[in-house]
Design a protein around this motif. Sequence first.
Motif, PDB file in Angstrom:
ATOM      1  N   GLN A 133       0.824  -1.222   0.000  1.00 14.98           N
ATOM      2  CA  GLN A 133       0.000   0.000   0.000  1.00 14.98           C
ATOM      3  C   GLN A 133       0.860   1.275   0.000  1.00 14.98           C
ATOM      4  O   GLN A 133       0.498   2.267  -0.619  1.00 14.98           O
ATOM      5  CB  GLN A 133      -0.931   0.035   1.206  1.00 14.98           C
ATOM      6  CG  GLN A 133      -2.181  -0.806   1.061  1.00 14.98           C
ATOM      7  CD  GLN A 133      -1.987  -2.247   1.435  1.00 14.98           C
ATOM      8  OE1 GLN A 133      -1.064  -2.587   2.160  1.00 14.98           O
ATOM      9  NE2 GLN A 133      -2.856  -3.113   0.937  1.00 14.98           N
ATOM     10  N   ARG A 134       1.980   1.292   0.726  1.00 15.02           N
ATOM     11  CA  ARG A 134       2.716   2.538   0.899  1.00 15.02           C
ATOM     12  C   ARG A 134       3.749   2.776  -0.205  1.00 15.02           C
ATOM     13  O   ARG A 134       3.916   3.890  -0.664  1.00 15.02           O
ATOM     14  CB  ARG A 134       3.378   2.592   2.282  1.00 15.02           C
ATOM     15  CG  ARG A 134       2.434   2.391   3.456  1.00 15.02           C
ATOM     16  CD  ARG A 134       1.271   3.388   3.426  1.00 15.02           C
ATOM     17  NE  ARG A 134       1.707   4.739   3.769  1.00 15.02           N
ATOM     18  CZ  ARG A 134       1.232   5.846   3.184  1.00 15.02           C
ATOM     19  NH1 ARG A 134       0.345   5.763   2.207  1.00 15.02           N
ATOM     20  NH2 ARG A 134       1.659   7.020   3.567  1.00 15.02           N
ATOM     21  N   ALA A 135       4.474   1.722  -0.631  1.00 15.72           N
ATOM     22  CA  ALA A 135       5.512   1.934  -1.652  1.00 15.72           C
ATOM     23  C   ALA A 135       5.037   1.558  -3.048  1.00 15.72           C
ATOM     24  O   ALA A 135       5.633   1.985  -4.029  1.00 15.72           O
ATOM     25  CB  ALA A 135       6.743   1.103  -1.314  1.00 15.72           C
ATOM     26  N   TRP A 230      15.655   8.248  -8.685  1.00 19.24           N
ATOM     27  CA  TRP A 230      14.627   9.163  -9.190  1.00 19.24           C
ATOM     28  C   TRP A 230      13.261   8.490  -9.023  1.00 19.24           C
ATOM     29  O   TRP A 230      13.131   7.299  -9.297  1.00 19.24           O
ATOM     30  CB  TRP A 230      14.907   9.490 -10.659  1.00 19.24           C
ATOM     31  CG  TRP A 230      13.822  10.314 -11.303  1.00 19.24           C
ATOM     32  CD1 TRP A 230      12.931   9.897 -12.246  1.00 19.24           C
ATOM     33  CD2 TRP A 230      13.509  11.685 -11.019  1.00 19.24           C
ATOM     34  NE1 TRP A 230      12.082  10.921 -12.572  1.00 19.24           N
ATOM     35  CE2 TRP A 230      12.407  12.038 -11.840  1.00 19.24           C
ATOM     36  CE3 TRP A 230      14.045  12.647 -10.160  1.00 19.24           C
ATOM     37  CZ2 TRP A 230      11.840  13.306 -11.819  1.00 19.24           C
ATOM     38  CZ3 TRP A 230      13.483  13.915 -10.138  1.00 19.24           C
ATOM     39  CH2 TRP A 230      12.388  14.231 -10.965  1.00 19.24           C
ATOM     40  N   ASN A 231      12.288   9.220  -8.511  1.00 16.62           N
ATOM     41  CA  ASN A 231      10.943   8.662  -8.250  1.00 16.62           C
ATOM     42  C   ASN A 231      10.933   7.642  -7.110  1.00 16.62           C
ATOM     43  O   ASN A 231      10.020   6.822  -7.016  1.00 16.62           O
ATOM     44  CB  ASN A 231      10.349   7.967  -9.493  1.00 16.62           C
ATOM     45  CG  ASN A 231       9.504   8.907 -10.311  1.00 16.62           C
ATOM     46  OD1 ASN A 231       9.013   9.910  -9.791  1.00 16.62           O
ATOM     47  ND2 ASN A 231       9.344   8.604 -11.593  1.00 16.62           N
ATOM     48  N   GLY A 232      11.964   7.656  -6.277  1.00 17.93           N
ATOM     49  CA  GLY A 232      12.073   6.648  -5.218  1.00 17.93           C
ATOM     50  C   GLY A 232      11.091   6.892  -4.076  1.00 17.93           C
ATOM     51  O   GLY A 232      10.512   7.978  -3.939  1.00 17.93           O
ATOM     52  N   ARG A 233      10.908   5.839  -3.247  1.00 18.29           N
ATOM     53  CA  ARG A 233      10.042   5.949  -2.054  1.00 18.29           C
ATOM     54  C   ARG A 233      10.818   5.425  -0.855  1.00 18.29           C
ATOM     55  O   ARG A 233      11.274   4.277  -0.875  1.00 18.29           O
ATOM     56  CB  ARG A 233       8.756   5.113  -2.217  1.00 18.29           C
ATOM     57  CG  ARG A 233       7.788   5.660  -3.260  1.00 18.29           C
ATOM     58  CD  ARG A 233       8.090   5.187  -4.671  1.00 18.29           C
ATOM     59  NE  ARG A 233       7.656   3.853  -4.972  1.00 18.29           N
ATOM     60  CZ  ARG A 233       8.139   3.118  -5.967  1.00 18.29           C
ATOM     61  NH1 ARG A 233       9.088   3.603  -6.767  1.00 18.29           N
ATOM     62  NH2 ARG A 233       7.693   1.903  -6.183  1.00 18.29           N
ATOM     63  N   LEU A 234      11.007   6.278   0.144  1.00 17.21           N
ATOM     64  CA  LEU A 234      11.693   5.844   1.359  1.00 17.21           C
ATOM     65  C   LEU A 234      10.652   5.596   2.444  1.00 17.21           C
ATOM     66  O   LEU A 234       9.925   6.515   2.854  1.00 17.21           O
ATOM     67  CB  LEU A 234      12.720   6.888   1.819  1.00 17.21           C
ATOM     68  CG  LEU A 234      13.713   6.386   2.876  1.00 17.21           C
ATOM     69  CD1 LEU A 234      15.005   7.193   2.842  1.00 17.21           C
ATOM     70  CD2 LEU A 234      13.147   6.371   4.277  1.00 17.21           C
ATOM     71  N   LEU A 235      10.585   4.373   2.923  1.00 13.62           N
ATOM     72  CA  LEU A 235       9.567   3.969   3.891  1.00 13.62           C
ATOM     73  C   LEU A 235      10.077   4.184   5.314  1.00 13.62           C
ATOM     74  O   LEU A 235      11.059   3.562   5.731  1.00 13.62           O
ATOM     75  CB  LEU A 235       9.219   2.499   3.675  1.00 13.62           C
ATOM     76  CG  LEU A 235       8.567   2.192   2.321  1.00 13.62           C
ATOM     77  CD1 LEU A 235       8.645   0.700   2.003  1.00 13.62           C
ATOM     78  CD2 LEU A 235       7.118   2.676   2.302  1.00 13.62           C
ATOM     79  N   VAL A 236       9.408   5.046   6.057  1.00  8.82           N
ATOM     80  CA  VAL A 236       9.764   5.305   7.461  1.00  8.82           C
ATOM     81  C   VAL A 236       9.007   4.283   8.308  1.00  8.82           C
ATOM     82  O   VAL A 236       7.797   4.405   8.514  1.00  8.82           O
ATOM     83  CB  VAL A 236       9.371   6.736   7.862  1.00  8.82           C
ATOM     84  CG1 VAL A 236       9.706   6.985   9.325  1.00  8.82           C
ATOM     85  CG2 VAL A 236      10.056   7.749   6.957  1.00  8.82           C
ATOM     86  N   VAL A 260       7.733   8.208   2.966  1.00  5.09           N
ATOM     87  CA  VAL A 260       6.382   7.692   3.210  1.00  5.09           C
ATOM     88  C   VAL A 260       6.309   7.038   4.589  1.00  5.09           C
ATOM     89  O   VAL A 260       7.070   6.118   4.886  1.00  5.09           O
ATOM     90  CB  VAL A 260       6.022   6.634   2.138  1.00  5.09           C
ATOM     91  CG1 VAL A 260       4.557   6.263   2.255  1.00  5.09           C
ATOM     92  CG2 VAL A 260       6.331   7.143   0.745  1.00  5.09           C
ATOM     93  N   GLY A 261       5.383   7.496   5.401  1.00  2.85           N
ATOM     94  CA  GLY A 261       5.201   6.907   6.724  1.00  2.85           C
ATOM     95  C   GLY A 261       4.466   5.572   6.650  1.00  2.85           C
ATOM     96  O   GLY A 261       3.617   5.363   5.783  1.00  2.85           O
ATOM     97  N   VAL A 262       4.813   4.682   7.580  1.00  2.00           N
ATOM     98  CA  VAL A 262       4.183   3.358   7.653  1.00  2.00           C
ATOM     99  C   VAL A 262       3.712   3.152   9.094  1.00  2.00           C
ATOM    100  O   VAL A 262       4.522   3.192  10.012  1.00  2.00           O
ATOM    101  CB  VAL A 262       5.199   2.244   7.304  1.00  2.00           C
ATOM    102  CG1 VAL A 262       4.565   0.865   7.474  1.00  2.00           C
ATOM    103  CG2 VAL A 262       5.739   2.429   5.898  1.00  2.00           C
ATOM    104  N   PHE A 263       2.407   2.954   9.299  1.00  2.00           N
ATOM    105  CA  PHE A 263       1.890   2.682  10.648  1.00  2.00           C
ATOM    106  C   PHE A 263       0.888   1.553  10.498  1.00  2.00           C
ATOM    107  O   PHE A 263      -0.304   1.784  10.315  1.00  2.00           O
ATOM    108  CB  PHE A 263       1.253   3.942  11.232  1.00  2.00           C
ATOM    109  CG  PHE A 263       0.883   3.839  12.692  1.00  2.00           C
ATOM    110  CD1 PHE A 263       1.002   2.650  13.397  1.00  2.00           C
ATOM    111  CD2 PHE A 263       0.409   4.955  13.367  1.00  2.00           C
ATOM    112  CE1 PHE A 263       0.669   2.559  14.738  1.00  2.00           C
ATOM    113  CE2 PHE A 263       0.066   4.885  14.713  1.00  2.00           C
ATOM    114  CZ  PHE A 263       0.187   3.685  15.393  1.00  2.00           C
ATOM    115  N   TRP A 264       1.413   0.334  10.556  1.00  2.00           N
ATOM    116  CA  TRP A 264       0.574  -0.815  10.240  1.00  2.00           C
ATOM    117  C   TRP A 264      -0.605  -0.970  11.205  1.00  2.00           C
ATOM    118  O   TRP A 264      -1.725  -1.265  10.784  1.00  2.00           O
ATOM    119  CB  TRP A 264       1.412  -2.102  10.224  1.00  2.00           C
ATOM    120  CG  TRP A 264       0.544  -3.300  10.052  1.00  2.00           C
ATOM    121  CD1 TRP A 264      -0.247  -3.570   8.978  1.00  2.00           C
ATOM    122  CD2 TRP A 264       0.332  -4.341  10.996  1.00  2.00           C
ATOM    123  NE1 TRP A 264      -0.936  -4.753   9.197  1.00  2.00           N
ATOM    124  CE2 TRP A 264      -0.595  -5.232  10.432  1.00  2.00           C
ATOM    125  CE3 TRP A 264       0.853  -4.615  12.263  1.00  2.00           C
ATOM    126  CZ2 TRP A 264      -1.026  -6.372  11.091  1.00  2.00           C
ATOM    127  CZ3 TRP A 264       0.425  -5.756  12.919  1.00  2.00           C
ATOM    128  CH2 TRP A 264      -0.505  -6.623  12.330  1.00  2.00           C
TER     129      TRP A 264
END
Length: 326
Positions: A133-135, A230-236, A260-264
């Motif tokens: 969902q997040r990345a 480029w266009n990357g997503r860093l998941l916190v 991008v924050g992740v709070f499962w």
Amino acid sequence: MKAVLCKAFGPAETLVLEETASPEAKKNEILLDVHSAGVNFPDTLIIEGKYQFKPPFPFSPGGEAAGVVAAVGEKVGHVKVGDRVMALTGWGSFAEQVAVPGYNVLPMPTDMDFDTAAAFSMTYGTSMHALKQRADLKAGETLLVLGASGGVGLAAVEIGKALGARVIAAASSAEKLAVAKAAGADELIDYSTDSLKDEVKRLTGGQGADVIYDPVGGDLFDQAIRSIAWNGRLLVVGFASGRIPELPVNLALLKGAAVVGVFWGSFAQRQPQDNLANFQQLFAWYSEGKLKPLVSQTFALERSGEALNALSQRKAVGKVVVKVRP
Ligand SMILES: NC(=O)c1ccc[n+]([C@@H]2O[C@H](COP(=O)([O-])OP(=O)(O)OC[C@H]3O[C@@H](n4cnc5c(N)ncnc54)[C@H](OP(=O)(O)O)[C@@H]3O)[C@@H](O)[C@H]2O)c1
């Protein structure tokens, strides 16, 4: 019942094993006979009073468990007494019984044992949500996983492979990297000896990683954001290093990248149907042999403190489990 109790915030050595009253299941809860309890990093923070929520004293730590349903509240319909289930408890699992809201309980796959089921929900649930969902991780993309031999990290390596990504595992020792390699990682970086940024650049022909999964934070985040594509997503995902990093936002601008924050836990509550679909996919991959959860160590209930210390002292690989009923 026997329970490990936290009576005041402090290190794992201050936990005590005592005889205490069993909880009762309210209308929307089940009562679980705990067989195994999974250990997660938040458990080490909760007993120190350093986590997002602070249970009232005395409480038992232990955020997830697997066992047998002992009683069912009148509003719970999807499981019955005697069923083998896995449950997210928040706290309370380092005890012979725990009461859990029904919506946090899932029937165990028939081909799973209690140790594996107790070690499954938090790590695979988090990493699946993060990568899907997040990345929106795509087949063929490069996924960099930090802390890749830890609980959520190792799950991210396996899920990344199942989704068709090229996975670069990064960790702090050769032994930990061997665990990530066995879980399917394509490339390895030892960030205790090598520059994370330089190695990612080298392994990606200068492009950087499309998706970066970061449960560690601190100095590694600072390096990781500088090695994103480029266009990357860093998941916190978390801050196991103990430092919440700060971001010069020009770095996001320069790469057209997203942090991008992740709070499962919140996702599971707000989007239960999406979470259920994630678990259906995870269970299917498990049955197909694509996921092989690693329980590297088990501890008896009276040694729960040692189980917590394995994580807080950075010694654990994969998952550590407390065997409440041997
Ligand atoms: N966002 C969410 O929804 C969510 C859900 C679950 C967990 N989390 C978070 O994810 C993080 C990892 O949880 P986990 O249960 O997977 O923990 P874990 O099994 O202990 O793994 C953490 C990893 O972090 C690395 N690390 C770096 N510095 C560390 C330090 N000072 N102490 C301990 N570990 C350190 C270690 O790998 P190396 O030694 O290789 O660096 C270790 O393998 C935690 O911050 C947790 O709160 C977030």
